[in-house]
Design a protein around this motif. Structure first.
Motif, PDB file in Angstrom:
ATOM      1  N   ASP A  52       0.831  -1.207   0.000  1.00 22.95           N
ATOM      2  CA  ASP A  52       0.000   0.000   0.000  1.00 22.95           C
ATOM      3  C   ASP A  52       0.867   1.259   0.000  1.00 22.95           C
ATOM      4  OD1 ASP A  52       0.398  -1.477   2.351  1.00 22.95           O
ATOM      5  OD2 ASP A  52      -0.938  -0.199   3.518  1.00 22.95           O
ATOM      6  N   THR A  81      -2.444   8.376  -5.292  1.00 30.98           N
ATOM      7  CA  THR A  81      -3.425   7.969  -4.282  1.00 30.98           C
ATOM      8  C   THR A  81      -4.669   8.867  -4.275  1.00 30.98           C
ATOM      9  OG1 THR A  81      -1.943   9.073  -2.739  1.00 30.98           O
ATOM     10  CG2 THR A  81      -1.942   6.668  -2.714  1.00 30.98           C
ATOM     11  N   VAL A 111      -2.926  -5.162  -3.282  1.00 32.07           N
ATOM     12  CA  VAL A 111      -1.484  -5.074  -3.026  1.00 32.07           C
ATOM     13  C   VAL A 111      -0.972  -6.475  -2.698  1.00 32.07           C
ATOM     14  CG1 VAL A 111      -1.586  -2.688  -2.228  1.00 32.07           C
ATOM     15  CG2 VAL A 111      -1.760  -4.541  -0.562  1.00 32.07           C
ATOM     16  N   GLY A 156       0.058  -6.181   2.167  1.00 33.25           N
ATOM     17  CA  GLY A 156      -0.515  -4.990   2.790  1.00 33.25           C
ATOM     18  C   GLY A 156       0.098  -4.729   4.156  1.00 33.25           C
ATOM     19  N   TRP A 180      -3.750  -1.611   5.986  1.00 41.17           N
ATOM     20  CA  TRP A 180      -4.430  -1.906   4.716  1.00 41.17           C
ATOM     21  C   TRP A 180      -5.669  -2.749   4.935  1.00 41.17           C
ATOM     22  CZ3 TRP A 180      -4.840  -0.231   0.009  1.00 41.17           C
ATOM     23  CH2 TRP A 180      -5.312  -1.061  -1.022  1.00 41.17           C
ATOM     24  N   THR A 182      -5.899  -8.117  -0.808  1.00 40.18           N
ATOM     25  CA  THR A 182      -4.480  -8.486  -0.808  1.00 40.18           C
ATOM     26  C   THR A 182      -4.272  -9.656  -1.762  1.00 40.18           C
ATOM     27  OG1 THR A 182      -4.321  -7.795   1.489  1.00 40.18           O
ATOM     28  CG2 THR A 182      -2.512  -9.125   0.642  1.00 40.18           C
TER      29      THR A 182
END
Lengths: 283, 340, 248
Positions: free
Chosen positions: A159, A165, A183, A186, A190, A194
């Motif tokens: 993240d 962003t 991601v 994370g 987060w 994931t």
């Protein structure tokens, strides 16, 4: 082959002389990535297409290719997202507002936007691949009526490495965008998805014949994303991939970016997947 | 077309005659057993009977190193380099080397016509000379005979008494005007044959290369190849280059120059971050040969090799592009027979 | 901006590279204009605690060398190896091909216990080397390139192609065609192919290119008429440390 020994050069151009352009904004995105706004002399338009790139030079440091990250619909300047990976980018990292850099371009074919018009646009971007894809995303948003659905799958390693962003949040909140982000690893903060980017694809609700896909990411990503797309039932002829690497002169002369018979700086960086399949060195 | 006889005893006079019109570049002896194009100072130093020069005349249109621009680091401004056309006569050029220039014309004209090359090249006049094939020439196999005069302004064909001179263009006629020679009415002796051959034409080669991507010859050649890049650098149709900035020790300025580069060099495909995307020597070897017989050829219909034999002669490891190509042809033919 | 503080150090070697630095007649003033040389045994006294750039010559061949190079590394932001001994061990590394005790005995006789000795190592075998100026002695042109890069704050570009490239760019006649045995095909360029340009063969003083095909080079040398062990010796002259593990 011509027999004439004389070859008129009247139509020839200075291909290697840069235009000096000013850095008019600098936004640090992550530890390694920075977004630069570049303004050409007199506020001239770069005249690019989504997916094209420019050659940037700093005297004494050399020249390197960077994807244009802004949409051509945003006038007056253009943006490039730069990851610090080498000498030139290291030095750029130390540059200040108002300083000038050399710019040549835009180069490359860019995204064939006509093929996406009236279709569902699925953009799969991994890591720094979002930099050029952001140009297309904003192009679609600024010409929203020309396209059907806009689906974005974006993956980053963590993240902390997510780019743009502010815009990610806007896309997530925008009812006109179906935005998916993941991601690999994370942080504790987060709360999102994931897993690697391919894990986003099976869950997508796609209208298959209507969907056109544009993929951009690190070399290792393409093969797995392709597999995921194919097993989802996306036809090969509906896939386009941007190979963001290898370019040097930008004008099809120096030979560095050639993969088999194709010059990435001329025939790419955006390839129609069926054409790319014949290039053995491409993926 | 009128044929004249340029007797051996008058060659020096002819060179002087050309010099009176323009700057003349011609082959000279270099080192113990080599030849190189150089501007003619002393007409008696010109050598028209030679096997091949170290570099082709490419070096005048695409110099080994060429400054593109100079920059001032105090003002962050640049000055472009002046491009001076080669308004000169290139004397004693072999057919394959002129054909190579035509191929470069194509490469530098297509898509983005490049001023640097095209400006240098546009005023050049060519006086060709026939050659006697040695153990390395194979231009006959790619459609370029040892007496092929196409594209030349003037051509000299070697015979026992000297040269048969023919002017092929108005520019060539102008170069010869005022130099009195007897007409030649004799026969043309049969040209000497080539000593090595690629046995199939380009359309067949395109087909062979279609199926040769994974041939063992690439790995086998890679075992011998030390990756020095010589084959690229002596090739008259190679035109890849690298661009680098150099800064003066005073650190107030410098220049950006391009230098010949080659796909056989490992660093050629190195990209920011250190990845080398054609890391295997075998892959580089294949890329080089495919560039000569497949990649560009598929678009133009012609081989992009002119059969000069430089890469083979200059290779310390003795790697021969002719052997590689013939091996691919043989393997392909055998495979076709086996699967039939 | 303060000028970078520079130190110059030497280990086992002939000090020719350092002397070469003193020979920059035309550029020495420019060099001194960009940096402060604060430590240099060959030209001045004293030691300092902190350096921006350390230029280090010579190979490491005693336990004392190891201690000292660690000290230099600790106090230097950037460490540049100068010349063949520092970069790849150089001619000193020829001794590494024989048992170390035998070498000590041959040099120091029965006094050998007074002189502790190690195999001759390049700096990179012990500490992190940031950049290299190659050659025996190091070439001035390359030193200036590395120097200007560092002063500008950019990483110097290290050439990684063969000396053959520079020979071809100069359109030299190949010295192999003159019957010489030349290591140019696998030796790193950057010297401007100096030896072949003056009619001499390349003896590999600049070290090998990365991923060298040493077996292929041996075959070439043998093909050109050198006996295998002669070929091997030719390769060992400057590159003994790189030959470890290569099939002979």
């Amino acid at each position: 082959m011509t027999n004439a020994s004389r070859t008129p050069s009247a139509e020839s151009r200075d291909l290697y002389l840069p235009v000096m352009a000013a850095i008019t904004d600098i936004r640090k995105m992550t530890e390694f990535e920075t977004l630069y706004e570049i303004t050409l002399p007199g506020g001239a338009e770069l005249g690019h297409q989504p997916g094209q790139f420019v050659e940037v030079s700093l005297f004494g440091m050399g020249e390197a290719p960077f994807s244009v990250s802004s949409s051509p619909t945003r006038k007056g300047s253009f943006e490039m997202g730069v990851r610090r990976v080498g000498m030139l980018t290291d030095v750029m990292d130390r540059m200040q507002l108002g300083e000038k850099i050399g710019v040549r371009g835009p180069f490359g074919n860019g995204v064939p936007v006509e093929k996406f018009k009236g279709k569902d646009v699925l953009i799969v971007a991994g890591g720094i691949g979002l930099v050029p894809m952001r140009s297309m995303i904003n192009y679609v948003l600024d010409n929203r009526g020309d396209f059907d659905r806009l689906i974005i799958c974006y993956g980053a390693r963590s993240d902390g490495e997510l780019l743009f962003t502010d815009e990610l949040k806007m896309w997530a909140d925008d009812p006109r965008v179906e935005f998916h982000v993941t991601v690999d690893h994370g942080s504790t903060a987060w709360t999102g998805h994931t897993g690697v980017i391919t894990t986003l694809i099976p869950g997508l609700d796609l209208d298959m014949p209507q969907t056109r896909v544009l993929v951009c990411g690190p070399p290792v990503m393409y093969r797995f994303v392709l597999l995921a797309l194919r097993s989802k039932g996306v036809a090969e002829e509906n896939i386009y991939m941007s190979l963001e690497r290898r370019m040097k002169c930008g004008v099809g002369k120096c030979g560095h970016c050639q993969i088999n018979s194709s010059y990435v700086c001329q025939d790419g960086p955006v390839y129609h997947y069926p054409d790319l399949k014949g290039l053995q060195e491409a993926l | 077309m009128v044929q004249y006889l340029l007797e051996d005893s008058r060659v020096v006079d002819f060179v002087s005659h050309l010099q009176a019109c323009k700057t003349v570049y011609a082959p000279h002896r270099k080192g113990t057993s080599s030849f190189a194009f150089a501007p003619v100072d002393d007409p008696t130093a010109v050598v028209l009977d030679y096997n091949r020069t170290l570099h082709s005349v490419k070096k005048y249109f695409l110099p080994p190193t060429e400054t593109l621009l100079s920059f001032d680091l105090r003002t962050n401004e640049f000055t472009e380099s002046e491009i001076v056309p080669c308004d000169a006569v290139f004397l004693g050029v072999h057919s394959y080397d002129l054909r190579a220039v035509h191929k470069l014309d194509h490469n530098f004209r297509q898509e983005n016509p490049e001023k640097n090359y095209l400006r240098r090249r546009e005023e050049a006049a060519f006086v060709g000379v026939s050659f006697e094939p040695d153990a390395f020439h194979f231009s006959g196999s790619v459609g370029i005979g040892s007496r092929d005069s196409s594209g030349f302004d003037v051509f000299l064909t070697r015979i026992a008494a000297g040269y048969i001179l023919t002017a092929h263009t108005p520019v060539g006629q102008e170069l010869v005007d005022g130099f009195v020679m007897p007409e030649y009415t004799g026969d043309l002796p049969v040209p000497p044959g080539f000593k090595q051959h690629i046995y199939v034409p380009q359309d067949k080669l395109s087909e062979v290369f279609e199926h040769s991507y994974r041939n063992d010859v690439w790995l086998e050649t890679a075992e011998k190849c030390v990756g020095c890049g010589t084959c690229n650098l002596v090739c008259p149709t190679c035109y890849c280059f690298n661009v680098e900035d150099t800064v003066e020790i005073t650190i107030d300025g410098g220049s950006r120059a391009r230098t010949w580069d080659g796909c056989m060099l490992r660093s050629f495909t190195e990209v920011a971050g250190g990845e080398v995307f054609r890391e295997e020597s075998a892959a580089r070897q294949r890329h080089r040969v495919y560039r000569k017989f497949k990649y560009i050829s598929d678009r133009t219909g012609e081989p992009w090799c002119v059969g000069c034999g430089r890469c083979n002669q200059a290779c310390t490891a003795g790697i021969s592009i002719v052997s590689i190509v013939n091996r691919l042809v043989n393997d392909y033919d055998r495979e076709v027979v086996e699967t039939a | 901006m303060a000028k970078p503080r520079v130190g110059i150090f030497d280990f086992t070697g002939c000090e020719g590279c350092e002397l070469n630095q003193l020979n920059f007649e035309d550029q020495l003033l420019d060099i001194l204009g960009h940096v402060d040389i604060v430590e240099w045994r060959e030209a001045m006294d004293g030691q300092v605690d902190e350096l921006d750039i350390a230029f280090v010559e010579g190979s490491l061949s005693t336990p004392e060398c190891i201690t000292r190079i660690h000290e230099i590394r600790r106090k230097s932001k950037v460490l540049v190896a100068l010349g063949a001994c520092a970069v790849q061990g150089g001619v000193n590394a020829m001794k590494n091909t024989r048992p170390i005790e035998e070498v000590r005995e041959e040099v120091y006789g029965d006094q050998k216990y007074l002189f502790p000795t190690l195999p001759a190592l390049p700096l990179s075998a012990v500490v992190k080397v940031d950049f290299a100026v190659r050659g025996c002695p190091m070439t001035q042109i390359e030193f200036l390139k590395v120097f200007t890069s560092l002063v500008m704050g950019k990483a110097p570009i290290e050439p990684d192609s063969a000396v053959c490239v520079e020979c071809k760019l100069k359109e030299n006649e190949c010295v192999v065609d003159k019957g010489m045995i030349c290591l140019g095909p696998i030796t790193r360029m950057g010297c401007g192919a100096r030896c072949p340009t003056f009619g001499q063969y390349c003896n590999g003083c600049r070290g090998l290119v990365s991923a060298p095909n040493i077996e292929g080079m041996q075959e070439i040398l043998v093909e050109k008429g050198l006996a295998m062990d002669e070929a091997w010796k030719r390769l060992q002259l400057y590159n003994a440390n790189q030959l470890e593990g290569v099939q002979r």
